[in-house]
Every structure is written in structure tokens, then in C-alpha cells.
Scaffold this motif. Sequence first.
Motif, short mmCIF file in Angstrom:
data_model
loop_
_atom_site.label_atom_id
_atom_site.label_comp_id
_atom_site.label_asym_id
_atom_site.label_seq_id
_atom_site.Cartn_x
_atom_site.Cartn_y
_atom_site.Cartn_z
N LEU A 189 47.99 35.44 44.47
CA LEU A 189 46.55 35.49 43.54
C LEU A 189 46.76 34.51 42.40
O LEU A 189 47.80 34.06 41.99
N CYS A 193 43.87 36.73 37.92
CA CYS A 193 43.98 37.84 38.73
C CYS A 193 45.39 38.70 38.96
O CYS A 193 45.02 39.88 39.36
N ARG A 196 44.69 40.79 36.36
CA ARG A 196 43.58 41.65 36.39
C ARG A 196 44.20 42.61 37.36
O ARG A 196 43.61 44.04 37.21
N TYR A 197 45.26 42.73 38.29
CA TYR A 197 45.64 43.54 39.17
C TYR A 197 46.11 44.80 38.56
O TYR A 197 45.61 45.97 39.09
N ARG A 203 37.92 43.81 39.09
CA ARG A 203 37.39 42.35 38.43
C ARG A 203 37.71 41.18 39.79
O ARG A 203 37.33 40.25 39.77
N ILE A 204 38.95 41.48 40.41
CA ILE A 204 39.61 40.45 41.49
C ILE A 204 38.43 40.21 42.41
O ILE A 204 38.43 39.05 42.92
N CYS A 207 36.49 36.90 41.79
CA CYS A 207 36.89 35.96 41.11
C CYS A 207 36.41 34.56 41.79
O CYS A 207 36.01 34.72 43.18
N ASP A 212 41.53 33.09 46.12
CA ASP A 212 41.24 34.54 46.28
C ASP A 212 40.35 35.06 46.84
O ASP A 212 40.38 36.34 47.38
#
Length: 416
Positions: A189, A193, A196-197, A203-204, A207, A212
Motif C-alpha cells: 500500500l 494508505c 489509513r489502515y 478511506r483506502i 485512494c 492501491d
Amino acid sequence: MLTNAPRGTKDMLPSEAHKWHYIEEAYRVHCARYGFKEMRTPVFEHTELFTRGVGDTTDIVQKEMYTWTQADRSLTLRPEGTSPVVRAFVEHKLYAEPQPSKFYYDIPCFRYEKPQSGRLREFHQVGAEVFGTNNMMADSDVIALAYDFINQLGIKDIELQINSIGCPVCRENYKDALRNFLKPVYEQLCDTCKDRYERNPMRILDCKSPVDQELIKGAPTMLEYLCEECETAFTDLKKNLDAMEIQYVVNPGIVRGLDYYTKTAFEFITTSIGAQGTVCGGGRYDHLSEELGGPPIPGVGFGMGKERLLLLMEANGIKIPEPEGADAFIAVMGDAAKEFGLKLMGILRREGFAVEMDCMARNLKGQFKYADRLAVRNTIIIGEDELKAGVVAIRNMKQSEQRMVPFDQIVEALKK
RNA sequence: GUGGAUGUAGUCAAGUGGUUAAGACAACGGGUUGUGGCUCCGUCAUGCGUGGGUUCGAAUCCCAUCAUCCACCCCA
């Protein structure tokens, strides 16, 4: 420095004012038609309203609020419109009124962000909220309000996207499932991201990195993890929208950035005003009131950025009517005529006419030129001859027609 | 917070080391003392975002700084 407005702010100049008036007035009239009443709240609130309401892990709270302390109270310029309205609703016990309560607002908001197209530090939004019911009738009512408003303005290239982000229970289940899915590819990623994980894995899904996007293919969607109640609600919403003939697409990637959202999430998105394409965003927030220490009061609403709305109208070539010039300009020659002109201007203004005179001691030709620039409808000419004869000359500037009118018939003549 | 682009009059702009910084629009004044939109004439940057530096000489080159715009992030 002294002659620069602070970064991310914009002066609203007279040449633009009519555009703002246009959408503000249109919104007021529109909301009244849908049964929404205006609510005005302060520009600043106790900081805690936002840390609790918006959520203290959000970007807004962590790095974008204008906060200061005065007399041991921490205060914050409002970064969004919903929490203050909920606060006022609870404070004034408006739940004692017939439910649901329907509000609209038209406010400035403040976020300390780096400015770009469609994003300012002081921005303006209109919005609406419905409190007091879980029923999807409220959600579709709010969406219809925004949808019809945007349409009524003549905007074409915009799309309504809807989603359900579930309740806190099913959303947590989903986030776990999503993390499990992404775990094997975590290292591939992009950096944002990876971040964000943990913080906000949903949100991923939207992206922009093509890498991604590949990794995400086949990921579970929120909609597959909705609990029975949320599932039913989403189905109801779609039925309502279908019945109202509102065009929408379901986009599981719609994720709201404020913590208080539950179930319904929606955005009106365009690609024609740059990267900040969300003109309107909103959703349901069933636990916000409780989060703020109030009684359990479900709600649903949206915010719509006026700057973005204007950009989009511009991009769509929508013409906003220009304000009209004054009804009359009084051109005078000599002191006696000036005195008479001043008196006449007062009389005509009290009659309701828009009337102007020259303030720069211009000669007659200059006064005409100026009257022309102001795009006035009529020029009233007063000189020695007219005063003696008890008349004024009234010249219709659009048609270049001129006639003499006795003093006591000036008002009548201008009404034509 | 990160990245990219740009800064010459109110606006659009020419100018890339060499005499007084083009031009257009706007604004203001005027074309013989009472008539606009067209036309004609005139005025309008000792100054090129700001501060340093290089040079005999800088709007033009270098450094710093500020501002604006666009994008990331995030959101309206």
C-alpha cells in the motif's frame, strides 16, 4: 502584509455580491417550501463541542481548528455546521415541539487548511438538518431538498452518490473484515494508505493510487456487512428516492470524515471544478446528541459549500442576473439647479426610486458619461431654463428619447 | 504538513544584462462654457512582490523571504 487579507480568506466585492444574494435568496425560498426553518448559531463554540461531536481523531479536530483560550474557556471557530445546531436544539429543548424538527442554515465555517481551488480557510455553506426520527423519510426529505435545489439552479454535471456506513456495531465488523483482507498486501500500500489502515481503513477504498486500486479489487464492501436494521434502512432509503424520481448511484466508497455519521451517507460530486469536487455532503448521525450529553435524538442533514456551488454554476455557464442600474440620475447645471436637484432626489427616494447625483462637480457631459456608466434608466436634466419654466427634462437613456415634464408630474413620469 | 507553478500599473500583458519599462482595456480630464453610449486628444509604474548579493550597468543572473495559484492529504 497590512493590505493582504489573511491566507485562505476572500473578500466579497460589490461586483460579486449579487451572485451570493442570488443563491442565498434561492435557498431561503427553497427551504421554506420544504418546511425547513432557519437556525442561526454563534460563529464560535466551546471547543469540546467539536472534539466530542466531530471526533478527536479526525483531521478537523487534530489540525484544522481555530482555537483559543479566553478567561479559562477554550473556544473554537466552528469548522462545520451540524454540531452547533444539535447543541442549540438540545439546549433550548426544541424536542418539546412537534417532531421532527427541520432546520436550515447559511453560515461561514473555518478550517486551517492549505488553500486550493474550492477550498478556503473561511468558507461558506448552506445546510439543513432533520431531528427526531429514525425513519428514512427524513433522509430522503433532506436529500430531496439538496437535489431539487441543485437542479433548480440549473446545474447539470453533478452526480448524487449514496452509501450506508452502518451503525457503530456493523461498521466495526466491517473494518475488521477490511483489515483482514488488506493485511497480506499491507506492505504494498502507499504510505498514506498504510497510515489509513489503522485510523480509517474505509478511506483506502477511494485512494487515487492505481497500485492501491488494484490491491483493493475484490475487497468486501460495507454494504455486505450491514446488520439487519441498517440493511432495511438502506433499502427503505433507496425506495423513497426511487419514488421521488431522484437519480443516484450507490458508491460503497462514500465515507464521511466526521465521526458522528451513521447509516446514510451521501455526496453530490462533480468533476468540473477541480479536485475538490464534493459540492454537498451529508448523512445520518443517530448518536451525536447523546455524545454531547443530550437525550438520544437521531438526525440527518447535509452541508453545501457556497463557493463550490458558485464555481460549478460558473463552469456550467449559468448566468446570474446582474443588478439593474438606478431609476434616475439627476444632472444639474449651476448652484440653484443643484439645490433643486438635491431636494428632488430626496422626494424621489422617499417615493421608492433609486436615484443618484454626481458628487464630483463634473460638467454636464461628464455627468452624462457617469450616468451612462451607471446604466441608469433615466437622466433628469435641470438648468436655469428648466427652473424658470417649472419643468425638468427627462431623458430615457436606453431609447435616447427626451421630453419636458412639469415638476408635479415627475413621479408619474418615472413610473412609466 | 508535502510537492509543483507563478509574481511587471486597477485588469490583461510586452520585455530574458545596456540609453527616459511597449501596447490594450479600465479610470480620470478635455475636444471652446446645456446632453451619454462611437470617435479624437491628454494624464496615469524614478517603478518590475519584498530584502540582500553579483555586475561599470539588473525587471532580466544568484540567494533569501513573502504572497497567489494548483495538486496531495482531508473535506463543503
